[in-house]
Design an enzyme around this catalytic site. Structure first.
Site, short mmCIF file in Angstrom:
data_model
loop_
_atom_site.label_atom_id
_atom_site.label_comp_id
_atom_site.label_asym_id
_atom_site.label_seq_id
_atom_site.Cartn_x
_atom_site.Cartn_y
_atom_site.Cartn_z
N ALA A 101 14.04 127.45 -51.32
CA ALA A 101 13.23 126.34 -51.83
C ALA A 101 11.76 126.69 -51.66
O ALA A 101 11.40 127.52 -50.84
CB ALA A 101 13.56 125.07 -51.06
N CYS A 102 10.92 126.02 -52.44
CA CYS A 102 9.48 126.20 -52.36
C CYS A 102 9.00 125.94 -50.93
O CYS A 102 9.47 124.99 -50.31
CB CYS A 102 8.83 125.22 -53.34
SG CYS A 102 7.06 125.20 -53.27
N PRO A 103 8.12 126.69 -50.27
CA PRO A 103 7.39 127.81 -50.83
C PRO A 103 8.05 129.17 -50.57
O PRO A 103 7.38 130.19 -50.59
CB PRO A 103 6.06 127.72 -50.08
CG PRO A 103 6.44 127.27 -48.71
CD PRO A 103 7.64 126.38 -48.89
N GLY A 104 9.35 129.16 -50.25
CA GLY A 104 10.05 130.39 -49.88
C GLY A 104 9.82 131.55 -50.85
O GLY A 104 9.45 132.65 -50.42
#
Ligand code: FAD
Length: 851
Positions: free
Chosen positions: A609-612
């Site tokens: 998931a963001c910011p991954g």
């Protein structure tokens, strides 16, 4: 018997081949006005865009092939001008020589198709205005685009062909404006499905003018001005410059020959035929886009110009013409259709809601609708993408129609429902349709089965629904209140204004906050948890209704559907569609590590998931050399835009980002900061390579709070800033210091008070509590589970990432002392300092956040 066929593409060629397969006896002559027979008109837009590279593959059958395989006399470039019914002769004209001749017949089949409707506006005959019906049209468009290096296009009409052309023009890096008279694209689907297409087109930088029509085209030297007025108005309010204009405002049946021959014609829908495709004139038959068909769903007359009906009718009519004893009738057209619209597949079958309303039918009384949002296949299997299905049915359970949108799996579900309609399957019986399942393909409960379960709940009254377009009026009336039962994370990303928020996990415990006099419009992300909440509320004596399709369905409808004027002040030559910059051949990635003097590396960030994905990108980039290309895959659709912004902000070169099977595949080239001379692009150029410099490249943060969610948010922002290439310093003070404590450290040299104080406070990131709804630790555990389910990094791993990426933490020495901590009690990476150290850091900062 001598059989003549007019039209050599879908209907005509199908009939000709079937006739020959059934009998060698008869003479068959097929006339085609154009140069080619049996070409794939459906593939034409994709050759324009270069998706179908080889023009020849569009020619499915040739004149020679038709002769050698089927012994059919094919006469291309020949127009049938007249049918003499009395004498059973036609007049044909050889369009190359101009000569005309007669040909007798025993039976004749008309499959002349449909002509493109050219709006009756001044200037529609502009040399820059084109239609797309056949190979010749396609060739003309391609030649014009190439010759004039066309960069600016207007597409008039947002039906299937208009949308396909717009998509392909964008692929060619053209600034594209789509003008549509209706207030939505793609007539077969309803507004809430179309709204998702609108938002996606906007994401692709298409200028969308809905509810507008072209009034005039004025030619200039190098461009034409397309004048556009609001639907219903005469005066143009918008002017768009164009180097090419595609007229794709619809088609109408070609009926001239049939009219002259005395065939009965429907004024709008074309040649009238019976169920065996016979016109009212003996021995004249007609099929395809030119004929009026029976709507399979309601028996009404209609014209549905699609390839499936033309092919089906072509086969059936051959049996009829040969008077086969087992000949079958044509049962009508359901309008099952599908297309690729940018990142989406959009499909429909049966009737849509608009047509029901036009016919005076009333929602809730005459028909019902439900919407499910599911995944194309098991969510845990890589590559699953979201899918929305809308089903329309009668209160008695008869399925009236369905629509679907998503990246993958729409075709299968629409086809299953189309089959169910043909099979007379009741809506509840959709539960019992046994569909193939394994994680890469499906879920054990297919979305079609879910429609069946959902419909049963609705029909049994187990759930009461509210539609996306009813919410506003109900809330305004004051009788209803919106209740958002999603998690705080989900709400962060957007919510329906005016809604009260109670996470479903807390709803039971906080039920007393609700008012039994009010009716609550419960909503979750997709409608499923909303149903759970609905049941809970109703069982506890509250009044509720569930928002069908949830926030996901509502949100695109709440946004602007148009983006008029987005190209103002921009140069079309500068327009680079994000998906169409040169893509390095994926074959070279991984295996052959060098391409020219450039190394190419693949990074799989799917499931993060963001910011991954951005964090992983930055980390990997660090190890590359200037000029190297990084190809990143992410299942977050938003990454397509994020990666471009990231590259621009960090001074790397964004190469491309495209969506393949619902997965974003992006390419970024690492640049040597301030120096682009020591490497070249794969094609040898350094064009467009520039370094973006930031004057204030620092971010400082003061972390005062020791609440888990607040510290978590701090590290997400901090890591995001690092990923954008900023230097980040976090200044921890007072309660924030708890996040920095070592979990197992014991200090026996503390005073009694300090020891007590230390024991009462959380030791390290794993022991922090939620600022709200901690509920004796339950809330914190639940939050951790949700984070885990959604692949959000844990606080310790975000902290590790922060240090790994060069982030700096300063612990406030004064607070360390006040809180009774020692230096060795805090994690080793921490530096110590006072206000001066903090102020020194913040001076060069773009901003300082206090958390
Ligand atoms: P056509 O296939 O149009 O064939 C009619 C032929 O008759 C023409 O070639 C014409 O030149 C010839 N003709 C007409 N009058 C005479 C005459 N007097 N003498 C000699 N010849 C004559 N449908 C889908 O279901 N899915 C799609 O994805 C899709 N995409 C499309 C994309 C494009 C760009 C176009 C143009 C159409 C698309 N269609 C699609 C529609 C589909 O192609 C038609 O529904 C189908 O081809 C109709 O078959 P037909 O035989 O009735 O007419």
């Amino acid at each position: 018997m001598k059989i003549l066929i007019v039209g050599g593409v879908a209907g005509g060629a199908s009939a000709a081949a079937r006739l020959r397969r059934l009998s060698e006896e008869h003479e068959i002559i097929m006339f085609e006005r154009g140069q080619y027979i049996s070409f794939a008109n459906c593939g034409l837009p994709y050759h324009i865009g270069g998706v179908i590279k080889d023009r020849d593959v569009l020619l499915v059958q040739t004149v020679e092939g038709m002769k050698s395989r089927f012994n059919i006399d094919v006469r291309v470039n020949t127009e049938v001008e007249k049918i003499n019914v009395e004498e059973k002769k036609i007049i044909a004209k050889d369009l190359k020589t101009g000569t005309t001749y007669e040909e007798s017949f025993d039976k004749i089949l008309l499959s002349p198709g449909a002509e493109v409707f050219v709006p009756p506006v001044k200037g529609a005959d502009s040399p820059r205005a084109f239609i797309l019906r056949n190979m010749k049209d396609m060739d003309k468009i391609i030649a014009h685009v190439k010759k004039n290096n066309v960069k600016k296009a207007v597409v008039v009409g947002a039906g299937f062909i208009g949308i396909e052309i717009a998509e392909n023009f964008v692929e060619l890096d053209m600034q594209t404006t789509v003008v549509e008279f209706a207030d939505q694209v793609l007539a077969p689907v309803d507004a809430e499905i179309a709204a998702q297409v609108h938002q996606n087109m906007k994401d692709h930088d298409v200028e969308l003018l809905l509810g507008h029509g072209v009034t005039e085209i004025v030619d200039g030297d190098t461009r034409s001005t397309v004048k556009i007025a609001k639907a219903g108005e005469k005066e143009a309010s918008v002017e768009v410059e164009a180097e090419i204009i595609i007229l794709a405002a619809g088609v109408r049946p070609e009926t001239k020959l049939a009219v002259d021959a005395g065939c009965e014609i429907h004024p709008r829908f074309g040649i009238k035929v019976d169920e065996y495709m016979r016109t009212n004139v003996k021995d004249i038959y007609a099929v395809g886009d030119a004929v009026t068909v029976k709507n399979y769903m309601n028996g009404q007359e209609i014209n549905i110009p699609l390839a499936w009906p033309a092919n089906r009718q072509g086969r059936l009519v051959a049996d009829t013409m040969l008077d086969r004893p087992n000949k079958q009738p044509y049962n009508g057209t359901m309008g099952t259709s599908i297309l690729k619209a940018f990142d989406y597949t959009v499909g429909a079958t049966g009737l849509n809601e608009k047509s029901l309303q036009r016919a005076g039918l009333v929602y809730g009384k005459d028909y019902l609708t439900i919407t499910v949002n599911r995944n194309s296949n098991a969510g845990y299997y890589p590559g699953a993408t979201p899918l929305t299905l809308k089903l329309i049915f009668t209160p008695e359970g008869k399925i009236l129609g369905a629509q679907g949108i998503g990246s993958k799996g729409v075709d299968k579900r629409i086809d299953v429902i189309a089959t169910a309609i043909k099979g007379g399957i009741n809506v509840i019986d959709l539960q019992d349709v046994e569909l193939a399942y394994a994680p890469p393909f499906n879920s054990a409960k297919d979305p079609v089965n879910i429609l069946g379960y959902y419909a049963e709940n609705v029909l049994n009254g187990d759930v009461k629904l509210v539609r996306y377009n009813e919410v506003e009026a109900l809330v305004e009336a004051g009788t209803h209140e919106l209740l958002d039962i999603r998690t705080a994370d989900e709400r962060e990303l957007g919510f329906i204004p005016g809604s009260k928020h109670i996470d479903l996990a807390e709803l039971r415990g906080r039920i007393s906050e609700l008012d039994k006099e009010k009716t609550y419009i419960v909503y979750c992300q997709v409608g499923l948890r909303g149903y759970v909440a609905y049941r809970m509320l109703v069982n506890l004596g509250y009044k509720a209704i569930n928002l069908d399709g949830g926030y996901k369905l509502w949100e695109p409808t709440s946004l602007d559907q148009c983006n008029i004027g987005i190209f103002e002040g921009t140069e079309a030559t500068e327009f680079h569609h994000t998906e169409n910059t040169p893509f390095v051949d994926a074959k070279l990635i991984g295996e052959e590590r060098t391409f020219g003097n450039v190394q190419t590396i693949e990074l799989d960030a799917c499931g993060l998931a963001c910011p991954g994905p951005i964090m992983k990108t930055r980390k990997t980039m660090e190890d590359l050399n200037p000029g190297d290309i990084l190809q990143i895959k992410s299942s977050e659709l938003g990454f397509r835009k994020d990666i471009k912004t990231w590259a621009e902000k960090t001074g790397h070169k964004f190469l491309s980002a495209k969506v393949e099977d619902g997965i974003v595949v992006a390419q970024v080239q690492k640049l040597d900061q301030g120096n682009c001379g020591n490497f070249s692009m794969p094609n040898g150029s350094t064009e467009g390579v520039k370094v973006v410099e930031s004057t204030k490249n620092k971010q400082t943060m003061v972390v005062f709070s020791g609440d888990m969610d607040k510290v978590l948010a701090s590290f997400i922002i901090a890591n995001g800033a690092l990923a954008m290439g900023k230097e980040v310093t976090m200044f921890f003070t007072f309660w924030g210091l708890n996040a920095l404590r070592k979990e197992n450290f014991v200090n026996n040299n503390k005073s009694f008070i300090d020891k007590m104080f230390g024991m009462m406070m959380p030791k390290g990131p794993n022991k922090l509590k939620l600022s709200n709804m901690n509920m004796g630790g339950m809330g914190t555990l639940m939050m951790k589970k949700v984070m885990n389910d959604k692949n959000v990094e844990t606080l310790p791993s975000l902290m590790k990432m922060f240090f790994d990426n060069g982030g700096k933490i300063i612990a406030c020495d004064m607070s360390v002392d006040v809180m009774g901590f020692s230096h060795d009690e805090l994690i080793d990476e921490v530096e110590y300092g006072g206000v001066a150290a903090f102020l020194g850091e913040s001076e060069d900062s773009f901003s300082t956040l206090f958390i």
